[in-house]
Design a protein around this motif. Structure first.
Motif, PDB file in Angstrom:
ATOM      1  N   GLN A  51       2.257  -8.934  -1.666  1.00 36.10           N
ATOM      2  CA  GLN A  51       3.542  -8.907  -0.986  1.00 36.10           C
ATOM      3  C   GLN A  51       3.664  -7.692  -0.067  1.00 36.10           C
ATOM      4  N   ILE A  52       3.271  -6.531  -0.568  1.00 33.72           N
ATOM      5  CA  ILE A  52       3.431  -5.300   0.203  1.00 33.72           C
ATOM      6  C   ILE A  52       2.421  -5.230   1.355  1.00 33.72           C
ATOM      7  N   ALA A  53       1.213  -5.720   1.118  1.00 31.31           N
ATOM      8  CA  ALA A  53       0.143  -5.608   2.118  1.00 31.31           C
ATOM      9  C   ALA A  53       0.170  -6.718   3.168  1.00 31.31           C
ATOM     10  N   LYS A  54       1.109  -7.639   3.054  1.00 25.75           N
ATOM     11  CA  LYS A  54       1.191  -8.747   4.009  1.00 25.75           C
ATOM     12  C   LYS A  54       1.368  -8.204   5.427  1.00 25.75           C
ATOM     13  N   ASP A  55       0.540  -8.663   6.349  1.00 26.32           N
ATOM     14  CA  ASP A  55       0.563  -8.223   7.750  1.00 26.32           C
ATOM     15  C   ASP A  55       0.202  -6.751   7.902  1.00 26.32           C
ATOM     16  N   LYS A  56      -0.487  -6.213   6.927  1.00 23.70           N
ATOM     17  CA  LYS A  56      -0.947  -4.825   6.992  1.00 23.70           C
ATOM     18  C   LYS A  56      -2.473  -4.789   6.893  1.00 23.70           C
ATOM     19  N   GLN A  57      -3.042  -3.628   7.192  1.00 24.74           N
ATOM     20  CA  GLN A  57      -4.466  -3.396   7.004  1.00 24.74           C
ATOM     21  C   GLN A  57      -4.658  -2.502   5.784  1.00 24.74           C
ATOM     22  N   ASP A  58      -5.634  -2.826   4.968  1.00 25.14           N
ATOM     23  CA  ASP A  58      -5.988  -1.972   3.844  1.00 25.14           C
ATOM     24  C   ASP A  58      -7.063  -1.011   4.335  1.00 25.14           C
ATOM     25  N   ALA A  59      -6.721   0.266   4.448  1.00 27.05           N
ATOM     26  CA  ALA A  59      -7.629   1.244   5.053  1.00 27.05           C
ATOM     27  C   ALA A  59      -8.970   1.303   4.330  1.00 27.05           C
ATOM     28  N   PHE A  60      -8.971   1.127   3.017  1.00 30.26           N
ATOM     29  CA  PHE A  60     -10.236   1.131   2.277  1.00 30.26           C
ATOM     30  C   PHE A  60     -11.097  -0.059   2.683  1.00 30.26           C
ATOM     31  N   LYS A  61     -10.502  -1.242   2.749  1.00 26.24           N
ATOM     32  CA  LYS A  61     -11.269  -2.430   3.108  1.00 26.24           C
ATOM     33  C   LYS A  61     -11.817  -2.353   4.528  1.00 26.24           C
ATOM     34  N   VAL A  62     -11.064  -1.717   5.405  1.00 30.75           N
ATOM     35  CA  VAL A  62     -11.483  -1.627   6.808  1.00 30.75           C
ATOM     36  C   VAL A  62     -12.567  -0.571   7.001  1.00 30.75           C
ATOM     37  N   ALA A  63     -12.401   0.593   6.362  1.00 30.11           N
ATOM     38  CA  ALA A  63     -13.286   1.714   6.700  1.00 30.11           C
ATOM     39  C   ALA A  63     -13.846   2.474   5.502  1.00 30.11           C
ATOM     40  N   GLY A  64     -13.546   2.035   4.283  1.00 37.27           N
ATOM     41  CA  GLY A  64     -14.027   2.757   3.107  1.00 37.27           C
ATOM     42  C   GLY A  64     -15.486   2.474   2.792  1.00 37.27           C
ATOM     43  N   LYS A  65     -15.992   3.224   1.831  1.00 36.02           N
ATOM     44  CA  LYS A  65     -17.389   3.066   1.414  1.00 36.02           C
ATOM     45  C   LYS A  65     -17.498   3.373  -0.073  1.00 36.02           C
ATOM     46  N   GLY A  66     -18.360   2.600  -0.765  1.00 35.80           N
ATOM     47  CA  GLY A  66     -18.580   2.824  -2.188  1.00 35.80           C
ATOM     48  C   GLY A  66     -17.467   2.227  -3.037  1.00 35.80           C
ATOM     49  N   LEU A  67     -17.310   2.760  -4.244  1.00 35.73           N
ATOM     50  CA  LEU A  67     -16.254   2.299  -5.142  1.00 35.73           C
ATOM     51  C   LEU A  67     -14.895   2.793  -4.651  1.00 35.73           C
ATOM     52  N   GLY A  68     -13.897   1.922  -4.755  1.00 41.30           N
ATOM     53  CA  GLY A  68     -12.569   2.312  -4.319  1.00 41.30           C
ATOM     54  C   GLY A  68     -11.736   2.910  -5.428  1.00 41.30           C
ATOM     55  N   LYS A  69     -12.339   3.451  -6.435  1.00 36.52           N
ATOM     56  CA  LYS A  69     -11.624   3.960  -7.612  1.00 36.52           C
ATOM     57  C   LYS A  69     -10.648   5.073  -7.234  1.00 36.52           C
ATOM     58  N   THR A  70      -9.379   4.910  -7.637  1.00 37.17           N
ATOM     59  CA  THR A  70      -8.388   5.949  -7.371  1.00 37.17           C
ATOM     60  C   THR A  70      -7.696   6.437  -8.645  1.00 37.17           C
ATOM     61  N   PHE A  71      -7.970   5.794  -9.776  1.00 36.03           N
ATOM     62  CA  PHE A  71      -7.365   6.197 -11.043  1.00 36.03           C
ATOM     63  C   PHE A  71      -8.471   6.500 -12.036  1.00 36.03           C
ATOM     64  N   ASP A  72      -8.338   7.630 -12.726  1.00 39.11           N
ATOM     65  CA  ASP A  72      -9.391   8.105 -13.620  1.00 39.11           C
ATOM     66  C   ASP A  72      -9.346   7.323 -14.930  1.00 39.11           C
ATOM     67  N   TYR A  73     -10.111   6.217 -14.961  1.00 39.43           N
ATOM     68  CA  TYR A  73     -10.145   5.352 -16.130  1.00 39.43           C
ATOM     69  C   TYR A  73     -11.592   4.961 -16.390  1.00 39.43           C
ATOM     70  N   SER A  74     -11.817   4.234 -17.458  1.00 36.10           N
ATOM     71  CA  SER A  74     -13.191   3.920 -17.863  1.00 36.10           C
ATOM     72  C   SER A  74     -13.891   2.931 -16.934  1.00 36.10           C
ATOM     73  N   TYR A  75     -13.141   2.225 -16.124  1.00 38.70           N
ATOM     74  CA  TYR A  75     -13.742   1.350 -15.117  1.00 38.70           C
ATOM     75  C   TYR A  75     -12.940   1.493 -13.824  1.00 38.70           C
ATOM     76  N   PRO A  76     -13.502   1.069 -12.698  1.00 38.39           N
ATOM     77  CA  PRO A  76     -12.859   1.365 -11.407  1.00 38.39           C
ATOM     78  C   PRO A  76     -11.533   0.643 -11.189  1.00 38.39           C
ATOM     79  N   LEU A  77     -10.462   1.414 -11.184  1.00 42.72           N
ATOM     80  CA  LEU A  77      -9.137   0.892 -10.863  1.00 42.72           C
ATOM     81  C   LEU A  77      -8.685   1.487  -9.531  1.00 42.72           C
ATOM     82  N   ARG A  78      -8.399   0.641  -8.580  1.00 41.85           N
ATOM     83  CA  ARG A  78      -7.885   1.099  -7.281  1.00 41.85           C
ATOM     84  C   ARG A  78      -6.412   0.716  -7.217  1.00 41.85           C
ATOM     85  N   ILE A  79      -5.554   1.701  -7.412  1.00 45.19           N
ATOM     86  CA  ILE A  79      -4.116   1.432  -7.455  1.00 45.19           C
ATOM     87  C   ILE A  79      -3.344   2.275  -6.440  1.00 45.19           C
ATOM     88  N   ASP A  80      -4.051   3.093  -5.662  1.00 45.49           N
ATOM     89  CA  ASP A  80      -3.439   3.908  -4.610  1.00 45.49           C
ATOM     90  C   ASP A  80      -3.917   3.378  -3.256  1.00 45.49           C
TER      91      ASP A  80
END
Length: 343
Positions: free
Chosen positions: A277-306
């Motif tokens: 809902q929030i990303a509708k008609d938006k660009q996700d900067a990680f998807k466009v230009a990121g590299k590697g794991l998108g992990k943003t939360f320090d957990y036991s597996y990669p959680l990208r919540i930022d």
């Protein structure tokens, strides 16, 4: 006898494989179901990265054994191929320009005000990190408005939950802030604020979002452990709150017709209804230009919540998530500029 035992083993493995494949296939519909209607399904969205990885491993397992069973997981992963870019990017994008906009989002966990980390220098390290990265726009979640704040920007908007409360949100800017405000989310410590900045001839709205926290404490509780039932109940309630908060945000966003960039801690993944809902008609900067794991939360597996989500007026030149463990979140930064057609 050995052959029969091996056959039974393969059948059991394929049974597990089938369950994991079906669950992943079902998870592809999660972005279309509001957590208000089915909060238990929202919890499933947190495990999509694990299920993708598991299906890839199953496919490799069957390929190495020259078994046709590899088709199942291969098919399911390919059906959701677009999801892979939400978890891992093989190659990034790096176009550095002198006049681009460097925007950073960081959940700082109150600069360690309550001593969750025994290292007393954590706050100073955060300040030094921000200063060294030198963003033009800095959006902070879980801000603590203490007396010793060492963040130096010419313009700022700080919103605490109450006049006597020092906990809240903050947006700092090198560019003039001509308007600002808060959505004042009710019955929660979380919030959404906005600032309108002027860069050159353009006014850009910056949203700083912190949706309802699901309260995972990795050092104390995890799924599958003794207290996981209590964790599940708390998360179901949080996801319902997130849905309500998202609706409030969407209504507010609809009143703005100009250029905008959404940043913040959604406390939910890119596989969720909230993100869609929030990303509708938006660009996700990680998807466009990121590299590697998108992990943003320090957990036991990669959680990208930022996330940093510029609208389509902008071009994303670079994205980076920094592996610095000063908070339970990792800071993220994007470099963007207006497309020539919109200058």
């Amino acid at each position: 006898m050995k052959k029969k035992s091996k056959t039974l083993s393969n059948r059991f493995i394929f049974l597990i494989n089938t369950i994991v494949a079906v669950v992943l296939l079902l998870s592809y519909i999660l972005p279309y179901i509001s957590p208000e209607r089915a909060p238990i399904l929202a919890i499933l969205s947190l495990f999509v990265p694990i299920m993708i990885l598991a299906n890839i491993l199953f496919a490799i397992y069957w390929v190495l054994r020259l078994k046709k069973e590899f088709f199942l997981s291969t098919f399911v992963v390919l059906v959701g191929y677009g999801y892979l870019g939400h978890v891992y990017k093989l190659s990034g994008k790096e176009i550095l320009m002198n006049d681009d906009l460097k925007i950073m989002s960081y959940n700082v966990k109150m600069f360690n005000h309550y001593g969750w980390n025994t290292n007393d220098s954590i706050a100073s390290k955060m300040y030094d990190f921000i200063k060294n990265q030198d963003p033009d726009i800095l959006t902070i979640q879980e801000f603590y408005h203490g007396e010793n704040i060492q963040i130096d920007f010419p313009y700022q908007y700080i919103k605490t939950k109450a006049k006597k409360n020092k906990f809240g949100m903050a947006t700092y800017s090198k560019f003039p802030i001509v308007n600002s405000g808060s959505l004042d989310l009710q019955n929660t410590s979380n919030n959404i604020i906005f600032t309108d900045i002027v860069k050159g001839m353009d006014t850009i709205r910056i949203y700083n979002i912190h949706l309802e926290s699901f309260g995972i404490k990795p050092d104390q509780e995890n799924f599958g452990e003794e207290n996981s039932d209590r964790l599940m109940k708390r998360m179901k309630k949080a996801f319902k709150q997130q849905a309500i908060q998202t609706e409030i945000f969407l209504e507010h966003q609809a009143s703005w017709r100009g250029k905008s960039i959404i940043t913040g801690d959604f406390n939910n993944t890119a596989f969720s209804w909230v993100y869609r809902q929030i990303a509708k008609d938006k660009q996700d900067a990680f998807k466009v230009a990121g590299k590697g794991l998108g992990k943003t939360f320090d957990y036991s597996y990669p959680l990208r919540i930022d996330f940093i989500l510029p609208d389509t007026h902008f071009e994303v030149h670079h994205f980076q998530n920094f592996d610095v463990k000063y908070s339970d979140h990792f800071p993220i930064m994007a470099r963007i500029s207006l497309k020539k057609d919109f200058e």
